[in-house]
Write a protein that holds these residues in place. Structure first.
Motif, PDB file in Angstrom:
ATOM      1  N   GLU A 174       0.634  -1.203  -0.048  1.00 38.36           N
ATOM      2  CA  GLU A 174       0.231   0.012   0.037  1.00 38.36           C
ATOM      3  C   GLU A 174       0.762   1.256  -0.156  1.00 38.36           C
ATOM      4  OE1 GLU A 174      -2.858  -0.178   3.060  1.00 38.36           O
ATOM      5  OE2 GLU A 174      -3.451  -2.153   2.457  1.00 38.36           O
ATOM      6  N   ASN A 175       1.620   1.422  -1.008  1.00 36.57           N
ATOM      7  CA  ASN A 175       2.554   2.461  -1.176  1.00 36.57           C
ATOM      8  C   ASN A 175       2.657   2.895  -2.572  1.00 36.57           C
ATOM      9  OD1 ASN A 175       4.774   4.274  -1.673  1.00 36.57           O
ATOM     10  ND2 ASN A 175       5.966   3.305  -0.004  1.00 36.57           N
ATOM     11  N   PRO A 176       1.631   4.033  -2.855  1.00 36.06           N
ATOM     12  CA  PRO A 176       1.795   4.280  -4.729  1.00 36.06           C
ATOM     13  C   PRO A 176       3.084   4.464  -5.153  1.00 36.06           C
ATOM     14  CG  PRO A 176       0.335   5.805  -3.088  1.00 36.06           C
ATOM     15  CD  PRO A 176       0.976   4.563  -2.240  1.00 36.06           C
ATOM     16  N   THR A 177       3.908   4.937  -4.287  1.00 32.03           N
ATOM     17  CA  THR A 177       5.502   5.473  -4.716  1.00 32.03           C
ATOM     18  C   THR A 177       6.028   4.098  -5.171  1.00 32.03           C
ATOM     19  OG1 THR A 177       5.397   7.293  -3.739  1.00 32.03           O
ATOM     20  CG2 THR A 177       7.288   6.506  -4.400  1.00 32.03           C
ATOM     21  N   PHE A 178       6.158   3.180  -4.224  1.00 31.81           N
ATOM     22  CA  PHE A 178       6.552   1.869  -4.389  1.00 31.81           C
ATOM     23  C   PHE A 178       5.905   1.115  -5.636  1.00 31.81           C
ATOM     24  CE2 PHE A 178       6.652  -2.851  -3.656  1.00 31.81           C
ATOM     25  CZ  PHE A 178       7.759  -2.933  -3.760  1.00 31.81           C
ATOM     26  N   ASN A 179       4.846   1.102  -5.826  1.00 32.33           N
ATOM     27  CA  ASN A 179       4.239   0.371  -6.818  1.00 32.33           C
ATOM     28  C   ASN A 179       4.500   0.776  -8.335  1.00 32.33           C
ATOM     29  OD1 ASN A 179       2.825  -1.382  -5.275  1.00 32.33           O
ATOM     30  ND2 ASN A 179       1.014  -0.008  -4.974  1.00 32.33           N
ATOM     31  N   VAL A 180       4.677   2.343  -8.309  1.00 31.02           N
ATOM     32  CA  VAL A 180       5.269   2.985  -9.496  1.00 31.02           C
ATOM     33  C   VAL A 180       6.639   2.542  -9.748  1.00 31.02           C
ATOM     34  CG1 VAL A 180       5.768   5.197 -10.625  1.00 31.02           C
ATOM     35  CG2 VAL A 180       3.571   4.730  -9.681  1.00 31.02           C
ATOM     36  N   GLU A 181       7.606   2.745  -8.644  1.00 31.01           N
ATOM     37  CA  GLU A 181       8.841   2.361  -8.986  1.00 31.01           C
ATOM     38  C   GLU A 181       9.192   0.773  -9.228  1.00 31.01           C
ATOM     39  OE1 GLU A 181      11.680   4.464  -8.745  1.00 31.01           O
ATOM     40  OE2 GLU A 181      10.262   5.879  -8.932  1.00 31.01           O
ATOM     41  N   LYS A 204      13.784  -9.534  -2.300  1.00 27.32           N
ATOM     42  CA  LYS A 204      14.033  -8.687  -1.205  1.00 27.32           C
ATOM     43  C   LYS A 204      13.606  -7.270  -0.996  1.00 27.32           C
ATOM     44  CE  LYS A 204      18.489 -10.772  -0.233  1.00 27.32           C
ATOM     45  NZ  LYS A 204      18.808 -10.883   1.480  1.00 27.32           N
ATOM     46  N   LEU A 205      13.316  -6.706  -2.152  1.00 28.98           N
ATOM     47  CA  LEU A 205      12.872  -5.251  -2.086  1.00 28.98           C
ATOM     48  C   LEU A 205      11.115  -5.305  -1.622  1.00 28.98           C
ATOM     49  CD1 LEU A 205      13.196  -2.219  -2.824  1.00 28.98           C
ATOM     50  CD2 LEU A 205      12.583  -2.772  -5.015  1.00 28.98           C
ATOM     51  N   ILE A 206      10.685  -6.394  -2.444  1.00 31.87           N
ATOM     52  CA  ILE A 206       9.156  -6.592  -2.249  1.00 31.87           C
ATOM     53  C   ILE A 206       8.814  -6.808  -0.428  1.00 31.87           C
ATOM     54  CG2 ILE A 206       7.066  -7.989  -2.724  1.00 31.87           C
ATOM     55  CD1 ILE A 206       8.447  -8.221  -5.477  1.00 31.87           C
ATOM     56  N   ARG A 207       9.945  -7.738  -0.153  1.00 38.25           N
ATOM     57  CA  ARG A 207       9.780  -8.372   1.321  1.00 38.25           C
ATOM     58  C   ARG A 207      10.090  -7.041   2.228  1.00 38.25           C
ATOM     59  NH1 ARG A 207      12.794 -14.000   0.835  1.00 38.25           N
ATOM     60  NH2 ARG A 207      10.899 -15.213   0.096  1.00 38.25           N
ATOM     61  N   TYR A 208      11.027  -6.211   1.781  1.00 36.89           N
ATOM     62  CA  TYR A 208      11.349  -4.944   2.750  1.00 36.89           C
ATOM     63  C   TYR A 208      10.072  -4.178   2.897  1.00 36.89           C
ATOM     64  CZ  TYR A 208      13.795  -0.655   4.109  1.00 36.89           C
ATOM     65  OH  TYR A 208      14.166   0.562   4.796  1.00 36.89           O
ATOM     66  N   PHE A 209       9.493  -4.050   1.807  1.00 37.58           N
ATOM     67  CA  PHE A 209       8.191  -2.939   2.043  1.00 37.58           C
ATOM     68  C   PHE A 209       6.869  -3.803   2.570  1.00 37.58           C
ATOM     69  CE2 PHE A 209      10.810  -0.306  -0.733  1.00 37.58           C
ATOM     70  CZ  PHE A 209      10.384   0.739   0.078  1.00 37.58           C
ATOM     71  N   ALA A 210       6.896  -4.982   2.300  1.00 31.01           N
ATOM     72  CA  ALA A 210       5.646  -6.086   2.688  1.00 31.01           C
ATOM     73  C   ALA A 210       5.901  -5.999   4.149  1.00 31.01           C
ATOM     74  CB  ALA A 210       5.829  -7.248   2.122  1.00 31.01           C
ATOM     75  N   ASN A 211       7.071  -5.869   4.903  1.00 35.18           N
ATOM     76  CA  ASN A 211       7.055  -5.900   6.423  1.00 35.18           C
ATOM     77  C   ASN A 211       6.755  -4.626   7.001  1.00 35.18           C
ATOM     78  OD1 ASN A 211       7.932  -8.567   6.360  1.00 35.18           O
ATOM     79  ND2 ASN A 211      10.001  -8.102   5.920  1.00 35.18           N
ATOM     80  N   GLY A 212       6.249  -3.710   6.307  1.00 36.64           N
ATOM     81  CA  GLY A 212       5.791  -2.347   6.692  1.00 36.64           C
ATOM     82  C   GLY A 212       6.985  -1.071   6.873  1.00 36.64           C
ATOM     83  N   ARG A 213       8.145  -1.497   6.412  1.00 36.23           N
ATOM     84  CA  ARG A 213       9.135  -0.603   6.524  1.00 36.23           C
ATOM     85  C   ARG A 213       8.875   0.429   5.463  1.00 36.23           C
ATOM     86  NH1 ARG A 213      13.710  -5.080   6.272  1.00 36.23           N
ATOM     87  NH2 ARG A 213      13.621  -5.713   8.180  1.00 36.23           N
ATOM     88  N   GLN A 214       9.346   1.602   5.620  1.00 38.20           N
ATOM     89  CA  GLN A 214       9.087   2.631   4.629  1.00 38.20           C
ATOM     90  C   GLN A 214      10.784   3.070   4.393  1.00 38.20           C
ATOM     91  OE1 GLN A 214       6.436   4.186   3.355  1.00 38.20           O
ATOM     92  NE2 GLN A 214       5.348   2.392   4.564  1.00 38.20           N
TER      93      GLN A 214
END
Length: 127
Positions: free
Chosen positions: A14-21, A56-66
């Motif tokens: 749930e991070n629009p910036t992440f999804n675009v990147e 690894k990048l997906i897991r980083y953000f999936a764990n709630g990190r910003q």
């Protein structure tokens, strides 16, 4: 749809910036594979390294990190990719090989030694 795309969809970060990147990173997969190949990794292993970096990048953000607002997601991905390539070379440099007794050409052995030295120099330059 490959493993990375399935993982990204199932996590629905749930991070629009992440999804675009992430979309940008996936579209430029070939570029990242070529980047790893330029560092001396064969194409098959380079694809594996890039795949692992996506996960690894997906897991980083999936764990709630910003991501730190002063750094971009692409920079984080590049750092992950670089570290995975270094890890690959470290694992490979620890391997030993034996020269068969019936080897008739010393040139192959010398070329392997030169290649190993070149890899070590690349690792030192990356660190």
């Amino acid at each position: 749809m490959d493993l990375v795309e399935k993982a990204a969809e199932s996590l629905l970060v749930e991070n629009p910036t992440f999804n675009v990147e992430l979309g940008f990173l996936l579209e430029n997969r070939d570029h990242y594979v070529r980047t790893v190949v330029k560092r001396g990794v064969d194409i098959g292993r380079a694809e594996d390294i890039v795949q692992d970096a996506y996960i690894k990048l997906i897991r980083y953000f999936a764990n709630g990190r910003q991501c730190d607002p002063t750094k971009s997601i692409r920079a984080l991905f590049n750092a992950i990719l670089k570290n995975l390539a270094i890890d690959f070379f470290r694992r490979e440099s620890g391997k030993t090989f034996e020269i068969p007794e019936n080897t008739s050409c010393a040139d192959d052995v010398e070329q392997n030694v030169r290649n190993n030295r070149a890899r070590e120099k690349i690792l030192q330059a990356i660190d």
